[in-house]
Enzyme design. Sequence first.
Site, short mmCIF file in Angstrom:
data_model
loop_
_atom_site.label_atom_id
_atom_site.label_comp_id
_atom_site.label_asym_id
_atom_site.label_seq_id
_atom_site.Cartn_x
_atom_site.Cartn_y
_atom_site.Cartn_z
CG HIS A 210 -24.70 1.47 -45.48
ND1 HIS A 210 -25.33 1.56 -46.11
CD2 HIS A 210 -23.82 3.22 -45.56
CE1 HIS A 210 -25.78 3.02 -45.93
NE2 HIS A 210 -25.45 3.36 -45.94
CE LYS B 93 -31.87 -10.09 -48.44
NZ LYS B 93 -31.67 -8.58 -48.10
NE ARG B 94 -24.54 -6.02 -51.80
CZ ARG B 94 -23.91 -6.27 -51.20
NH1 ARG B 94 -22.94 -7.03 -51.11
NH2 ARG B 94 -24.23 -6.16 -50.06
CE LYS C 249 -26.40 -9.07 -48.50
NZ LYS C 249 -27.32 -7.89 -47.95
CB THR D 16 -33.48 -0.77 -48.48
OG1 THR D 16 -32.76 -1.41 -49.48
CG2 THR D 16 -33.08 -0.59 -46.76
CE LYS E 263 -35.33 -1.05 -52.86
NZ LYS E 263 -33.77 -1.09 -52.97
#
Length: 789
Positions: A364, A541-542, A547, A639, A643
């Site tokens: 991942h 996002k975390r 990010k 993902t 969404k």
Amino acid sequence: GGREASGAGKKSNTISRGIVERAEQSEGDRNVATPRDYYFALAHTVRDHLVGRWIRTQQYYYEKDPKRIYYLSLEFYMGRTLQNTMINLGLQNACDEAIYQLGLDMEELEEIEEDAGLGNGGLGRLAACFLDSMATLGLAAYGYGIRYEYGIFNQKIRDGWQVEEADDWLRHGNPWEKARPEYMLPVHFYGRVEHAATGIKWVDTQVVLALPYDTPVPGYMNNTVNTMRLWSARAPNDFNLRDFNVGDYIQAVLDRNLAENISRVLYPNDNFFEGKELRLKQEYFVVAATLQDIIRRFKASKFGSTESVRTVFDSFPDQVAIQLNDTHPAMAIPELMRIFVDIEKLPWNKAWDITKRTFAYTNHTVLPEALERWPVDLVEKLLPRHLQIIYEINQRHLDVSALGQRRSPLQGGDRDGTCCAVGIGGMVLSGSGSCFGRLVFEDFAALEPEKFQNKTNGITPRRWLLLCNPGLAELIAEKIGEDYVRDLSQLTKLHKFVDDDLFIREVAKVKQENKVKFAQYLEKEYKVKINPSSMFDVHVKRIHEYKRQLMNCLHIVTMYNRKPPRTPRGQAAPGYHMAKMIIKLINAVAHVVNNDPVVGSKLKVIFLENYRVSLAEKVIPATDLSEQISTAGTEASGTGNMKFMLNGALTIGTMDGANVEMAEEAGEENLFIFGMRVEDVTELDKEGYHAQEYYNRLPELKQAIDQIRSGFFSPKEPDLFKDVVNMLFHHDRFKVFADYEAYVKCQEKVSELYLARVPPPLPTGMLLRPACVGLAQEQLPAPSTISIP
């Protein structure tokens, strides 16, 4: 979605009676029953409709004996269960009617349910989406994980800082699970390895019991109900009591907590590896219990049978597929080898062949610091037999590959463990038949290229459209039918309605209603009033440097300096210093922006605290612009972007992760793609990235950085953000400055398009054009926007 046939009224009456009876059972009198009593009454009534399907599904699997899929994950980010179950069983209309008859508020009852937050982010949510998808496809699938007493921490923002609170999600009980003590299994730790005439034995171990809790996972409108089995750690009755006659009985009982701590709490943050003994215990605990369960099920043939009718393992890979969700459950490979070789007495080569054909693995992350490498002395102490098996796997791998230590499951030194680590990624690649994720394992990919595939994970449209955006789901169903809920490729049928003014107007109306509802939520929860006609620009996002929430923050500062328009949320692991500083910076910028009288209502920044599945279900349908701005080549999949797109948001992003395939599907012209591609990042690494050059060349970037560095956003502590600025100049692996200019220009294109669109007038008279359009025509540099990192 989830409409019932005729007879719904009769069904709602039955449900209504069930709710009343259960509420009265809990309090003795429905007149004193609380909303929580009614939530539990409704949940148990809905579960009653699950149980028959659940039993019949499992009976069918035992009778037909299909190949079974076992999805092993240390995280399952399930969120709430009630509404999803009602939709998948086709009960939502009947339940709505029943609740209405009782004079109750369905939304209020749904809000009472605690999120099952047994995951950090995408990895855990993906596992939950997979379970829904496999049940909907009618596959004989099982999810296996840990029943953490405390899930991902509750995040509170106090004075702009993140504060963590324990997530005691089980404090009121969980109506969806069923304890199965009859399937409790022993898991062994520590001890020593003994070589006897009959073979190798692992002896003098400390035993912890694994108690399973089963949760039903219903498919969508197909009567299939699969099982998620989560293990809870329990100390055996004789735990540390053998020495009672010479020791301390009270202390011996208290020491039971040491065993039961294994399932106490989820480790936060899945992007940085920490070699904690408790974490390794958790990882082995779940795989040891699960493999015992899998083999018991393989050996039995009929429902309820306890006899072992299969004693030969040749057909094991034909009956069993085990999917490892990242490296966390990788100890399943040496554990299965231990069972085959030590207990079932299979020869090594045969055991290894079966093992390789049984496992598959998904990687991942492409960040090397996230990959697990356990110190040999820790593995030797906790799992001595497994270390011997890992050495054997390692040696045989080296013998076959002749490619040296660099491609070895054992990394960095000698067998004695003085400077050696067990590379979990290497071991799982050696022991798996197929692997998803090539970039981090280029050496292994060169050795066995046929093993590697690149896949972008998906999302379940049941939760991420039907449940969270029923208005849009119903609108689509009216145009193309309901089958798209099982087959999203059917959404291409909507192409014929692109020029249908009425349909476009109805889609816009649904989006605006979602925005109004979310704006009301923000005003209630955050006391910030925002204009629902402004652009909702969302970055979910975390918090992690890759990010690039910092780039979004710099753009907000730039927009603020232009005196126009822009709301937030991310989650960081405790102890992760830079993530906490980024959160503080975003909140500090928000405080200045939101209280500036010149900017007024044109730009608002809100950091949404404690982001979770149930909050995502509110945010995503209301979003206009989705931020997916990671440095190209750093996002393994992602993902969240799907969404947002499924709910009608446009995407601004780099060519990274799932954005690549989304651009292929939707056409790159329908996304706002900016910045460096993977090859550009590689080239910049070769040339050398010098942040100072961008700072000197770009006046707006310089102004924003100078303000942060000088304490403009933290006047009481001018040096508060010096670590953030220092990182951006000297240690920024993810090159925020390099993409800043392209990002700002791309955001200007977004603004122009948002201002230029002319949707047909809505029958409701709602205004979709931004409130500041007139001002924009007077040369205001950007539109009214809400940005939510």
